[in-house]
Motif scaffolding. Structure first.
Motif, PDB file in Angstrom:
ATOM      1  N   TRP A  73       0.827  -1.207   0.000  1.00 19.30           N
ATOM      2  CA  TRP A  73       0.000   0.000   0.000  1.00 19.30           C
ATOM      3  C   TRP A  73       0.859   1.255   0.000  1.00 19.30           C
ATOM      4  N   ARG A  74       1.937   1.221   0.774  1.00 22.80           N
ATOM      5  CA  ARG A  74       2.828   2.381   0.862  1.00 22.80           C
ATOM      6  C   ARG A  74       3.693   2.535  -0.396  1.00 22.80           C
ATOM      7  N   ARG A  82      -3.098  -0.209  -5.282  1.00 28.58           N
ATOM      8  CA  ARG A  82      -3.917  -0.045  -4.077  1.00 28.58           C
ATOM      9  C   ARG A  82      -5.014  -1.119  -4.016  1.00 28.58           C
ATOM     10  N   ALA A  85      -3.286  -4.282  -3.067  1.00 25.31           N
ATOM     11  CA  ALA A  85      -2.941  -4.272  -1.644  1.00 25.31           C
ATOM     12  C   ALA A  85      -4.181  -4.533  -0.790  1.00 25.31           C
ATOM     13  N   GLY A  86      -5.310  -3.935  -1.191  1.00 24.39           N
ATOM     14  CA  GLY A  86      -6.557  -4.181  -0.468  1.00 24.39           C
ATOM     15  C   GLY A  86      -6.959  -5.651  -0.510  1.00 24.39           C
TER      16      GLY A  86
END
Length: 201
Positions: A73-74, A82, A85-86
């Motif tokens: 996410w970073r 994103r 990552a979710g």
């Protein structure tokens, strides 16, 4: 703490989880040979003498998935990264909760077993999608995207083994196909986590 240092800690957690998962995977196959590798899922090991280690491995994988999701996410702020990552976070939460709901023995049906299957299916389907979405951004951000086709292949191998499991379910070799998928998932997690741990070249 600087972002690079946080990512290294998160990556180390994911690497450790993959190592624990592999160690338990090998241990259970050695000490509980009565489980049918060709037809039965690895969750069936929960009903043996060392079954508690299966739950520990599932919890470790869940925590590792959440750690990897936070690091990605970073590092991958674009929409695809994103979303990936979710989905990694969803995978991690599903595996973590699944550790507390063992699969039913053959011929039995319970609420815990139903929850186990639902969470297992959720984790099974979201991880390959997450892999496709995050492998290339992480490879690019860490300088591991040469040759360019490499991260694409690394991500899509999980999709290929997912299809193999679906085929195996219909053709009678689900257990074997699932084990191939799980080893591939461990390898993918270790690969991406190692990129994150070493940072940019």
């Amino acid at each position: 703490m600087p972002t690079a240092d946080r990512n290294r800690w998160l990556a180390a957690a994911a690497l450790t989880a993959a190592g624990i998962d592999l160690a338990v995977f090998l241990l259970l196959h050695l000490v509980q040979p009565g489980v049918d590798i060709l037809h039965q899922p690895t969750s069936a090991y929960i009903h043996g003498a060392f079954g508690f280690t299966s739950s520990l491995a599932s919890a470790a994988v869940g925590l590792g998935g959440i750690a990897l999701a936070a690091a990605v996410w970073r590092l991958a702020p674009a929409l695809g990264g994103r979303i990936g990552a979710g989905l990694l976070g969803v995978f991690g939460l599903a595996k973590l909760v699944q550790a507390f709901f063992p699969i039913d023995p053959v011929g039995e049906v319970s609420g815990a077993g139903t929850v186990h299957n639902l969470l297992g299916n959720l984790a099974f389907f979201v991880l390959p999608i997450a892999a496709v979405l995050v492998t290339r951004p992480v490879a690019h951000a860490t300088g591991r995207d040469r040759p360019a086709w490499w991260p694409v292949v690394a991500g899509w191998t999980l999709v290929a083994t997912m299809v193999l499991v679906l085929a195996g379910d219909g053709l009678g070799f689900f257990g074997l196909a699932q084990r191939i998928y799980l080893v591939n998932a461990m390898a993918w997690t270790a690969l991406v986590a190692s990129w994150l741990w070493r940072g940019r070249r």
